[in-house]
Design a protein around this motif. Structure first.
Motif, PDB file in Angstrom:
ATOM      1  N   GLY B 149      33.645  37.402  50.648  1.00 41.75           N
ATOM      2  CA  GLY B 149      33.073  36.912  49.389  1.00 41.75           C
ATOM      3  C   GLY B 149      31.597  37.231  49.304  1.00 41.75           C
ATOM      4  O   GLY B 149      31.200  38.327  48.970  1.00 41.75           O
ATOM      5  N   VAL B 153      29.710  36.617  44.209  1.00 46.71           N
ATOM      6  CA  VAL B 153      31.073  36.326  43.755  1.00 46.71           C
ATOM      7  C   VAL B 153      31.083  35.762  42.343  1.00 46.71           C
ATOM      8  O   VAL B 153      31.967  36.062  41.541  1.00 46.71           O
ATOM      9  N   ASN B 158      35.556  38.375  44.590  1.00 41.22           N
ATOM     10  CA  ASN B 158      35.650  38.681  46.015  1.00 41.22           C
ATOM     11  C   ASN B 158      36.013  40.150  46.231  1.00 41.22           C
ATOM     12  O   ASN B 158      36.276  40.882  45.276  1.00 41.22           O
ATOM     13  N   ARG B 160      38.695  41.476  47.080  1.00 39.53           N
ATOM     14  CA  ARG B 160      39.990  41.757  46.448  1.00 39.53           C
ATOM     15  C   ARG B 160      39.878  42.514  45.130  1.00 39.53           C
ATOM     16  O   ARG B 160      40.677  43.405  44.844  1.00 39.53           O
ATOM     17  N   GLN B 161      38.886  42.142  44.359  1.00 39.70           N
ATOM     18  CA  GLN B 161      38.763  42.685  43.003  1.00 39.70           C
ATOM     19  C   GLN B 161      38.319  44.150  42.995  1.00 39.70           C
ATOM     20  O   GLN B 161      38.401  44.808  41.968  1.00 39.70           O
ATOM     21  N   VAL B 183      44.452  51.857  38.034  1.00 38.64           N
ATOM     22  CA  VAL B 183      43.966  50.630  37.413  1.00 38.64           C
ATOM     23  C   VAL B 183      45.135  49.729  37.036  1.00 38.64           C
ATOM     24  O   VAL B 183      45.086  48.511  37.193  1.00 38.64           O
ATOM     25  N   HIS B 193      47.583  43.531  47.695  1.00 35.69           N
ATOM     26  CA  HIS B 193      47.005  42.188  47.655  1.00 35.69           C
ATOM     27  C   HIS B 193      47.512  41.299  48.785  1.00 35.69           C
ATOM     28  O   HIS B 193      46.852  40.342  49.172  1.00 35.69           O
ATOM     29  N   GLY B 197      42.958  40.011  52.971  1.00 34.39           N
ATOM     30  CA  GLY B 197      42.864  38.635  53.454  1.00 34.39           C
ATOM     31  C   GLY B 197      43.883  38.265  54.510  1.00 34.39           C
ATOM     32  O   GLY B 197      43.992  37.095  54.866  1.00 34.39           O
TER      33      GLY B 197
END
Lengths: 460, 460
Positions: B149, B153, B158, B160-161, B183, B193, B197
Motif C-alpha cells: 500500500g 493509496v 494499492n 493491486r490496481q 484493460v 488478483h 497479496g
C-alpha cells in the motif's frame, strides 16, 4: 409445483416466493442473447440472505442446478436457464441498506438497478462511476458477476475497482463477509476479487459495499470525424496527453448509418470512416481552451476532418446518443456479437487484419464496429443478411469467430472484454486461457462449489 | 553442498547460482522482523523463468520447501526462512523488459527495486504511483506478493490496481501468463488478483506488466498541528472535500519526539497531540488559494492549532521526513509493530478505546501511533522499555495484541492492513477471516500448490 423437489423447497422455506408460471419461466430463463429456449423448473425470489442460503442447501441436497439471476441484460448467455435449473432471481433484494459519508460507501442488496445506485450516490453529492447503456435494467449483482466495464473505464476502471465489500453465499450455502469495506486489508487471499467476474459459478452476491467518489468537474463532449484508424490512434494519444478524459469511444460509418436510420440526428453533412465521442473535463476557461487547442491541432495534422463540441447538456446528450444508441439500433437484425479486447497498442493492426479477413471471406455481411479505444475493447456486431435463416447465420458467424480467435491469439487478446464467457464464448475459452489456467479454475470451482450446483455449464 | 538434494539441484540446473555461504544464509534467511533465526539450506539465485520452474519441480520431487525472496523489507516474517527451506532470491531477475507508450505499461522482472520502477517510469514522462519508505530496497515481486500500500493509496489505491499482467510459476512449476496487459478481460476467474497479496504461498512472480499514469500536477505539502482525534477527522473530511489529496498521513506527539530526537527538525515551538502531513494538488493560484482557505477554516474552527505550508520542494521534503523518518527513528527500540485497519469512520472510536486500554494495562509502554488516516490504516508501534528483556517484551506485546484483536473485531477491522500475515500475524488470522474463509483459502492453496512447497507455514 408438481415437482416433489419444489414441494420440498416450499416446505423448507415457507415464506419463499416461488413461481412456475410459464410467463415467468420464459422471462427469467433468458438473457439478451435469445439463442436458448428458456426451460427452468421454477423461479425463486428470495427476500433475504437466509432464504438464499436455504435455497442453496436445498439445491445441494436435491442436486438441482441454480442460475443466479439479475437484470439478465447479459450478452453471453451467463444467466440463461435452459436445462431445468432453478432460477434465483434477486429482484426482491433491491434495497439500499446504508450510506456512510466518512467512508464514502453505499451498501446495497444485489438486485438494485445500476441506475438506482447512481441516483442514491448522487443524492449524497457523490458518484458511483461505473456506467453503461443497460443501466436502467441491469443489477449490481450481475455487474459484479461479470466485472462490468462500460463507457468510463478509461477514467474509473471496471466494477472490480469499486467493490469495497461483498457478502456472498457459496455453493455450499456458506455466507462469506469479504473485506468488510476496508481500504487496506492484507490478510490472505482476496476472495472478493475471485468472486468478481466469476459469472455466478462460485457464489451468489447477497450484499455489496460500493466505494463512491467525488463527481468530476463539468465536462464537454466532442464528436470527431476521423479518416483512418492510424489517425484515430494519434487522436487518442494526443487526447490522453492534453485532456483529462472521461470517455473515448469510437464507431464506424456503418454504425452511424444504423443509429441515424433508427432516429438519431446525423451530425455531419458528409460520411466519414470513423467517429469518436470523447468526454473530458472542462471546468474552466483554461480547460476549454486546451480542448479547443487539441481540436485545432488534430484538424491541422489531418487526423480529424470534421468535429463538433457540445455547448449544452442537451447537445452533449445528443452526441452521446450516437454512440449509446448503436446497440438498440442493431437489435432488430439479431446481430451476432463479439466483444473482444487487445492491448491498446495492438488495436490498429488487429483491426486492419480482421477487416481484411471479413471483407474477403464474408463480403455480404454487414459488420458494425464500435467500442472503447481507450480500453482496447472493440465490439464487432455481425448483422444477419436478409434471406439467410437464423441458424445458418449463426453457423456462419461461428466461422467468423474462429477467424477472430486466430487473429486475437496472434495479438494476445481476449475473446471477452466485458460480456463474460457464459455459454456464448465457452467454446473459445481455451483461446484466451491456457489449459493450466482452465484446470486451476475448475479446481477452484470445486473448492467453492463442491457439488457443482452454481450455474453449471457456464464459463467452464 | 554436502546435502544430496542440493547436489541434485546443481546437476539438474548447472547454470543456477547457488550459495550455502553462512553470510548469505543469514542475510537472505530473514526479513526486517528479526524475530527468527535464519536457517535455510541454501540460497538459489535464478537468472530466468526456466530456472525458477526447474527449482520448483525439484522442490516437488524432493519435498523441499521454498521461500520466494525479494528485498525482505517485510514486517510480518513472510520471507523468513528458519526451517531448512531453499530461499529463491529474485535479486538477479531485476531488469526492465519493455516499455509501451501507447499502452502506458512497463514490463519488469520481479527483482527490480520499487525505486528503479519509479525512475524507469519517470524517464518516459509517466509515474508508477505506488510508493512507500522502503522504496530503495523492496522489490516489485514482494510488493505484489503483499499487495503493498503505502502513502499514496488515498489517491492511487494499492499495488493491486497497477498490475496489468503477471507471469507466475505455480507450486507445480507451471508458468501462468495472467491477463497479458489487457484493460478489460472478462474470461473467467482472475487468477492475477488471487496471486496479488498471496505472500508467496500460491506462486512465484517471474514477470509483471505495470500500468503507469500521468504525473499529477505540482503539489504542496502541509503540516498541521491538531488538538484532538475528532478534530483530525474533521480536518480529513474537509480536506477530502476541498482539496485534491495525494496523501493524508498522521502521527502522534510521541512519534514526532522520536523522529526529531533522531535528527529531524522540530516544526513548531510547542508540542501538540496529533500532526497531519497532507499533500495536495497545487498546480495554479486557484488551487493554492483553495488550500489557504482550507487552512484558515481549520484554524477558525479550532480543528488545527498551528501549521506550515511548503513553499519549496526542499521544504516539502523536510515535512515529509517527519512522517517517513518515524520507522527508522524507532528501529533501535526493536518495536513490536501492529499494522491494523478499520473503516475510516471507525478510526476515532477504535483509537480512543485502544488508547484507554493501553494506558490502563501497560502504562510503562511507549506506544507510537502513525499511519494513513485516509485509508483507515494505523501503525501502532510498541517500544521496548529499557530493562525488559526481548522475549519478555514480545510476550507482553502479544497480550497487547490480544486486546487489539478484541477491539478490532468489535470494529470489523483487520489485523493486517498492508504488512501481510506471514508468521507474525498468523496466530490472529482467524480474527479477521472466518473459519469458512480460512478453509477456502487452504483449499485454493491445495489447488495451486498441491504438495505445499511454496512458503509453507506462512499465512495459513
Amino acid at each position: 409445483m408438481s415437482d416433489p423437489r419444489l414441494t420440498e423447497l416450499a416446505r423448507l422455506l415457507p415464506g419463499l416466493k416461488l413461481s412456475t408460471d410459464p410467463g415467468d419461466l420464459e422471462h427469467h430463463g433468458r438473457d439478451w442473447t435469445r439463442r436458448w429456449t428458456p426451460a427452468p423448473i421454477a423461479i425463486a425470489y428470495p427476500a433475504d440472505t437466509t432464504e438464499v442460503q436455504g435455497i442453496v442447501r436445498w439445491a445441494n441436497d436435491h442436486h438441482v442446478a441454480i442460475v443466479p439471476s439479475g437484470g439478465r441484460t447479459g450478452l453471453s448467455g451467463g444467466a440463461v436457464a435452459a436445462a431445468g435449473e432453478l432460477v434465483v432471481s434477486l429482484d426482491r433484494m433491491n434495497k439500499v441498506l446504508d450510506f456512510n459519508a466518512v467512508d464514502r460507501t453505499l451498501t446495497v442488496q444485489p438486485g438494485i438497478a445500476l441506475e438506482a445506485v447512481h441516483n442514491a450516490a448522487r443524492e449524497h453529492g457523490l458518484i458511483y462511476p461505473v456506467d453503461f447503456a443497460a443501466r436502467g435494467s441491469c443489477q449490481i449483482g450481475g455487474n459484479i458477476a461479470t466485472n462490468a466495464g462500460g463507457i468510463r473505464v478509461i477514467r474509473y476502471g471496471n466494477t472490480r475497482q469499486w467493490i469495497a465489500g461483498l457478502k456472498v453465499v457459496t455453493g455450499s450455502g456458506e455466507l462469506l463477509d469479504l473485506n468488510k469495506g476496508l481500504v487496506k486489508n492484507a490478510s490472505g487471499y482476496d476472495l472478493r476479487h475471485l468472486m468478481i467476474g466469476s459469472e455466478g459459478t462460485l457464489g451468489i452476491v447477497v450484499e455489496a459495499t460500493l466505494a463512491l467518489t467525488s463527481p468530476p468537474p463539468a465536462s464537454q463532449v466532442m464528436l470527431l470525424a476521423v479518416p483512418a484508424m492510424d489517425a484515430l490512434m494519434k487522436v487518442f494519444a494526443e487526447a490522453q496527453h492534453r485532456l483529462r478524459l472521461e470517455a473515448f469511444e469510437f464507431f464506424t460509418d456503418r454504425a452511424l448509418e444504423h443509429v441515424t436510420a433508427h432516429g438519431a440526428q446525423a451530425p455531419f453533412a458528409e460520411a466519414y470512416p470513423f467517429y469518436v465521442v470523447a468526454e473530458f473535463d472542462a471546468a474552466d476557461e483554461k480547460a476549454e481552451a486546451a480542448a479547443l487547442a487539441f481540436f485545432e491541432q488534430c484538424m491541422e495534422e489531418g487526423w480529424v476532418v470534421d468535429g463538433v463540441i457540445s455547448s449544452s447538456d442537451a447537445q452533449a446528450a445528443a452526441l452521446w446518443r450516437l454512440r449509446e444508441g448503436i446497440t438498440e439500433s442493431l437489435a432488430a437484425y439479431k446481430p451476432y456479437k463479439n466483444d473482444i479486447s487487445v492491448r491498446i497498442s495492438r488495436v490498429p493492426a488487429f483491426m486492419a487484419e480482421m477487416q481484411a479477413l471479413l471483407a474477403e471471406g464474408y463480403p455480404d455481411f454487414d459488420v458494425v464496429w464500435f467500442g472503447h479505444i481507450g480500453d482496447g475493447n472493440l465490439h464487432i456486431n455481425v448483422l444477419k443478411p436478409e434471406g439467410l435463416d437464423y441458424p445458418a447465420f449463426v453457423a456462419q458467424c461461428e466461422q467468423v469467430t474462429a477467424l477472430l480467435v486466430d487473429t486475437l491469439a496472434r495479438h494476445e487478446g481476449s475473446i471477452s472484454a466485458e460480456h463474460g464467457i457464459g455459454l456464448v464464448k465457452k467454446p473459445w475459452l481455451s483461446s484466451v486461457r491456457s489449459p493450466a489456467e482452465i484446470a486451476l479454475m475448475a479446481g477452484i470451482k470445486k473448492v467453492l462449489d463442491p457439488n457443482g450446483i452454481l450455474n453449471p455449464g457456464k464459463l467452464l
